[in-house]
Design a protein around this motif. Structure first.
Motif, PDB file in Angstrom:
ATOM      1  N   ASN A  93     -24.107  14.411  -7.265  1.00  0.00           N
ATOM      2  CA  ASN A  93     -23.484  13.262  -6.586  1.00  0.00           C
ATOM      3  C   ASN A  93     -24.437  12.075  -6.565  1.00  0.00           C
ATOM      4  O   ASN A  93     -24.032  10.936  -6.809  1.00  0.00           O
ATOM      5  CB  ASN A  93     -23.100  13.628  -5.163  1.00  0.00           C
TER       6      ASN A  93
ATOM      7  N   LYS B  94     -24.496  10.572  -9.804  1.00  0.00           N
ATOM      8  CA  LYS B  94     -23.196   9.974 -10.096  1.00  0.00           C
ATOM      9  C   LYS B  94     -23.040   8.611  -9.430  1.00  0.00           C
ATOM     10  O   LYS B  94     -22.512   7.680  -9.992  1.00  0.00           O
ATOM     11  CB  LYS B  94     -22.116  10.935  -9.599  1.00  0.00           C
TER      12      LYS B  94
ATOM     13  N   ASP C 144     -30.678   9.059  -2.142  1.00  0.00           N
ATOM     14  CA  ASP C 144     -30.503   8.163  -3.294  1.00  0.00           C
ATOM     15  C   ASP C 144     -30.434   6.712  -2.837  1.00  0.00           C
ATOM     16  O   ASP C 144     -30.368   6.448  -1.623  1.00  0.00           O
ATOM     17  CB  ASP C 144     -29.246   8.541  -4.090  1.00  0.00           C
TER      18      ASP C 144
ATOM     19  N   GLY D 247     -13.656  16.598  -5.694  1.00  0.00           N
ATOM     20  CA  GLY D 247     -13.530  16.463  -4.235  1.00  0.00           C
ATOM     21  C   GLY D 247     -13.791  17.786  -3.540  1.00  0.00           C
ATOM     22  O   GLY D 247     -13.531  17.943  -2.352  1.00  0.00           O
TER      23      GLY D 247
ATOM     24  N   LEU E  34     -18.781  18.819  -2.018  1.00  0.00           N
ATOM     25  CA  LEU E  34     -19.430  18.798  -0.708  1.00  0.00           C
ATOM     26  C   LEU E  34     -18.853  19.864   0.222  1.00  0.00           C
ATOM     27  O   LEU E  34     -19.567  20.440   1.039  1.00  0.00           O
ATOM     28  CB  LEU E  34     -19.289  17.416  -0.060  1.00  0.00           C
TER      29      LEU E  34
HETATM   30  P1  ADP Z   1     -16.737  15.097  -6.089  1.00  0.00           P
HETATM   31  O1  ADP Z   1     -16.896  16.370  -6.798  1.00  0.00           O
HETATM   32  O2  ADP Z   1     -15.461  14.411  -6.264  1.00  0.00           O
HETATM   33  O3  ADP Z   1     -17.948  14.280  -6.050  1.00  0.00           O
HETATM   34  P2  ADP Z   1     -17.694  15.813  -3.566  1.00  0.00           P
HETATM   35  O4  ADP Z   1     -17.101  16.726  -2.483  1.00  0.00           O
HETATM   36  O5  ADP Z   1     -18.937  16.228  -4.122  1.00  0.00           O
HETATM   37  O6  ADP Z   1     -16.554  15.624  -4.615  1.00  0.00           O
HETATM   38  O7  ADP Z   1     -17.845  14.427  -2.923  1.00  0.00           O
HETATM   39  C1  ADP Z   1     -16.837  13.883  -2.162  1.00  0.00           C
HETATM   40  C2  ADP Z   1     -16.924  12.403  -2.025  1.00  0.00           C
HETATM   41  O8  ADP Z   1     -18.086  12.046  -1.262  1.00  0.00           O
HETATM   42  C3  ADP Z   1     -17.141  11.714  -3.320  1.00  0.00           C
HETATM   43  O9  ADP Z   1     -15.936  11.460  -4.014  1.00  0.00           O
HETATM   44  C4  ADP Z   1     -17.806  10.428  -2.871  1.00  0.00           C
HETATM   45  O10 ADP Z   1     -16.808   9.518  -2.455  1.00  0.00           O
HETATM   46  C5  ADP Z   1     -18.617  10.821  -1.672  1.00  0.00           C
HETATM   47  N1  ADP Z   1     -20.047  11.036  -2.037  1.00  0.00           N
HETATM   48  C6  ADP Z   1     -20.652  12.218  -2.259  1.00  0.00           C
HETATM   49  N2  ADP Z   1     -21.972  12.079  -2.486  1.00  0.00           N
HETATM   50  C7  ADP Z   1     -22.206  10.742  -2.442  1.00  0.00           C
HETATM   51  C8  ADP Z   1     -23.374   9.938  -2.626  1.00  0.00           C
HETATM   52  N3  ADP Z   1     -24.568  10.474  -2.881  1.00  0.00           N
HETATM   53  N4  ADP Z   1     -23.257   8.588  -2.518  1.00  0.00           N
HETATM   54  C9  ADP Z   1     -22.061   8.043  -2.233  1.00  0.00           C
HETATM   55  N5  ADP Z   1     -20.891   8.739  -2.053  1.00  0.00           N
HETATM   56  C10 ADP Z   1     -20.977  10.110  -2.167  1.00  0.00           C
END
Ligand code: ADP
Length: 790
Positions: free
Chosen positions: A691, A694, A720, A752, A755
């Motif tokens: 993430n 990303k 980050d 999604g 996390l």
């Molecule tokens: P995905 O696999 O879609 O990333 P996650 O459950 O890992 O799903 O993350 C859910 C959401 O949390 C992401 O779509 C993003 O909007 C937000 N997110 C996660 N990590 C970060 C990060 N490091 N910085 C900003 N937004 C984040």
């Protein structure tokens, strides 16, 4: 007819076997009892037997007694008269024709033997003619015919059925004075039983009476046959002549041709009782209630009780109706007395009564006795008082010129106290003793002043004002102190009954203890408060539930969005793989393109794999199938490894401005070893790092570990300098299927689920996950992991 078990009863005769009991022998002999399902055992009597006791004690079921039975009833022997076998008493005064006695008055100077206790009608007769008591001789009745014969006495009280015969046999001509001829007319032999018998076995009692009377009809129609029976079967000592004489005399006493056998009339019983009153054998306040079988037949026992309870309720609900009953009853009583007087003068003409229907009296006669019972046994405290002096005191003030009596009473407590002192309490009932917690009635009657305490005096004043203003009913609630000093809440009703409005000479006060009611009301109030609180709590829970519901709905919405997205997420890499694989088949493509296509296929395959493994993880978590296997893990090595992978990924993504490094806190050992599941720990960190990469276009990505403040945990983090997370989203990002919607379009990949899986894994490892972020500046994800600092 089916063979039924017969009831066995014992009949106690009043004397030796003789025609006097003919009907009972006939009923046995003719099978009337048997037909009625009864076996009758007959016991002979003698002078030493008290027949009433015999029946009350249960030694016998039925007995025979003279009219004196009504005296026994009023002396608290619960006997019930069943049938008058002899419509008239056989009792007479017998003297000799050869004595110089012409009429009753002539007995004045004579010796008169009245037998053991004195036969009632002879005694009444002497009484009527004022023959002095001192001439009466009491003593054994046995052999007194002989006394007359031998001249030991001048007159004897005896039975017409045998004594004149015996006298004649001795050659002495008898002279008979029949009390009946002088208007004294008692019933003769009465068949009776105990009240208990009637109440418990009314049906058997009725069967017995019916069969007995049938026997009497037969016996009086077939005298010779029954005389034979008495001689042969019952070994009577009496001669056939005597029995025949007896049976002839009985014709006039039983009156079988004129009167329905056994017939009794309540009015006549009252007259008989009055006769006993006259000769001093009965209290003037006698009662014949419950004395006759018909009393029970009219109501039957259960209904009497019901009626009684019903009347109790009436007492409680309405004193007025009680008083109406009372007054009515007194009138009735008067009417009855009047009627009895009329009856006694008209009595000689008894035959007029023949055929008169039995008087239904009990349902009209709520007797004095019953009223007393009602008053006495009422569960409500009742007081019968006399305010006549009080009334006079108030009248006196008004005559003195006080115009505003109401104002005067309210402002002169000493006058009210004096008034209270003038109240006479005529009667109180048992409930009052209980209610006042007194020892007995006397304690209350002797301490009336204590009853009128300050509180009661105030009520009393209002009561007087109410009455003075012409309203005869006063009701209030008040506090009372008992003789033991306990405080009671009472509902008070004070009523001047009709007819006493002028004098106030009768006032009925009823007190109902409502203390318990009050307490219950208080308890109810308390319970209400409790319930309110519970209600509030429930409201809170309800709010929570609403929130949960909203959350569930949100999750559901996200799931729907995810599912529609999922097909897209899966199809995109699949299309990529299929499409570029197809292109590779072309022989014309150069190596450079081939390399590019292969890398696209690989990337898409990776993406697809990730989606599938995420879904599998979620399913496992959902089914609680994800197992943790802990081993010793070297964190330095893990971090080193992750750094290699992500440095490579950053290069692949052409994110030249992004730098990645890790940091292990200096307080931690150089070689950091923890006990954990390496696969799951790596998965969480990989997820967070993916993430971070990303969502970060330039800047630093740092991950690492440091000890918690309490030194009980390690805290892992991934920091980050990317886009960060909006505040309102922070609480949602760990929910399943959550992705920031505006980023769906951007080809950043992700399901999604990352996390949500990370959160679950961290918890399975014994820790907690969290995030801090400033939108536009970056995000810091961190999670705890159990670890004891060495
Ligand atoms: P995905 O696999 O879609 O990333 P996650 O459950 O890992 O799903 O993350 C859910 C959401 O949390 C992401 O779509 C993003 O909007 C937000 N997110 C996660 N990590 C970060 C990060 N490091 N910085 C900003 N937004 C984040």
């Amino acid at each position: 007819m089916a063979q039924q078990a017969l009831d066995t009863v014992v009949l106690q005769l009043k004397w030796k076997h003789q025609f006097q009991f003919a009907g009972f022998y006939a009923a046995i002999e003719k099978g009337y009892y048997k037909d009625a399902g009864i076996v009758v055992k007959v016991k002979e009597g003698n002078t030493s037997i008290n027949f009433v006791n015999e029946v009350i004690s249960g030694n016998a079921d039925f007995g025979i007694e003279s009219s004196k039975l009504v005296i026994a009833r009023n002396n608290n022997f619960p006997v019930v008269a069943l049938a008058a076998i002899f419509q008239h008493s056989p009792e007479i005064i017998l003297t000799r024709k050869d004595a110089d006695i012409r009429n009753i008055e002539d007995l004045k100077d004579k010796r008169i033997s009245l037998g053991q206790n004195g036969l009632a009608s002879p005694k009444a007769l002497l009484n009527k003619f004022s023959i002095p008591e001192d001439k009466h001789i009491y003593g054994s009745s046995i052999g007194y015919v002989n006394d007359l014969i031998q001249g030991n006495t001048d007159a004897i009280a005896t039975y017409i059925t045998d004594a004149p015969f015996m006298l004649e046999q001795a050659g002495v001509e008898p002279l008979i004075f029949k009390p009946r001829s002088y208007g004294i007319d008692l019933y003769g032999d009465i068949l009776f039983t105990s009240q208990q018998m009637v109440e418990e076995k009314q049906e058997l009692t009725e069967r017995f009476v019916k069969a007995s009377l049938k026997g009497w009809v037969y016996a009086m129609d077939n005298k010779s046959e029954i005389i034979d029976l008495i001689i042969n079967k019952y070994n009577s000592k009496a001669s056939r002549e005597l029995l025949r004489f007896e049976s002839t005399m009985m014709e006039d006493l039983v009156m079988p041709k004129l009167i329905e056998p056994g017939h009794m009339n309540p009015e006549r019983w009252r007259y008989i009782a009055d006769t006993f009153v006259e000769i001093g054998q009965l209290q003037p306040l006698f009662s014949i209630d419950g004395f006759l079988l018909e009393d029970y037949q009219l109501f039957n026992n259960r209904r009497i009780k019901q009626a009684f309870y019903f009347l109790m309720v009436i007492v409680a609900v309405s004193l007025i109706s009680l008083l109406v009953f009372f007054l009515f009853n007194r009138r009735l009583k008067k009417a009855v007395l009047q009627r009895t007087k009329e009856l006694s003068s008209a009595n000689n003409n008894l035959t007029k009564e023949v055929g008169r229907r039995q008087v239904v009296h009990a349902n009209l006669t709520l007797s004095e006795e019953r009223f007393k019972l009602l008053f006495e046994d009422s569960p409500i405290s009742l007081w019968e008082e006399d305010f006549s002096q009080t009334k006079q005191m108030i009248d006196a003030i008004s005559t003195k010129g006080v115009s505003d009596i109401e104002h005067y009473i309210r402002n002169h407590p000493e006058f009210v106290r004096a008034c209270a002192g003038s109240v006479r309490i005529n009667n109180i009932n048992k409930a009052t003793v209980q209610y006042m917690e007194a020892e007995n009635k006397e304690e209350i009657l002797n301490n009336v002043n204590e009853v009128f305490n300050e509180h009661a005096l105030k009520d009393f004043a209002e009561e007087l004002i109410t009455f003075y203003n012409g309203k005869m009913l006063y009701e209030t609630e008040s506090e009372h102190i008992t003789f033991k000093g306990n405080k009671l809440h009472v509902s008070i009703t004070v009523k001047i009954p009709n007819g006493y409005e002028e004098t106030w000479s009768k006032v009925i006060v009823s007190l109902i203890n409502i203390t318990d009611l009050r307490n219950t009301t208080d308890e109810l109030k308390f319970t209400e408060v409790l319930l309110r609180q519970q209600n509030e709590a429930l409201k809170g829970i309800n709010e929570e539930l609403k929130k949960s519901k909203l959350k569930a709905e949100e999750s559901d919405r996200l799931k729907t969005a995810f599912l529609s997205n999922m097909s897209h997420e899966i199809r995109t890499p699949m299309n990529g793989i299929i499409g570029f694989t197809d292109l590779l088949k072309d022989d014309d493509i150069n190596n450079g393109d081939k390399e590019r296509y292969l890398s696209i296929i690989e990337e898409n395959s990776q993406q697809l794999l990730r989606i599938i493994s995420d879904i599998i993880d979620i399913s496992k978590i959902e089914a609680s199938q994800l197992k943790i296997t802990k081993t010793h893990i070297n964190i330095n090595q893990l971090f080193e490894h992750l750094l290699d992978i992500f440095k490579l990924r950053i290069i692949r993504l052409d994110k030249e401005d992004v730098h990645c490094h890790y940091n292990i806190h200096s307080q931690l050992p150089e070689e950091l070893i923890i006990n954990s599941d390496i696969t799951r720990l790596r998965q969480v960190l990989t997820n967070l790092l993916e993430n971070a990469v990303k969502f970060t276009e330039h800047g630093d990505i740092e991950f690492g570990a440091y000890p918690s403040d309490d030194k009980e945990n390690l805290i892992f983090y991934v920091k980050d300098t990317g886009v960060g997370i909006k505040k309102e989203r922070v609480s949602q990002i760990f929910d399943r299927f959550f992705r920031e919607e505006e980023r769906f379009g951007a080809n950043l990949g992700g399901t999604g689920l990352g996390l949500s899986i990370a959160k679950n894994l961290v918890e399975l490892l014994g820790g907690k996950i969290g995030v801090e972020s400033t939108p536009g500046e970056g995000a810091k994800f961190y999670f705890t992991h159990p670890y004891k600092l060495p």
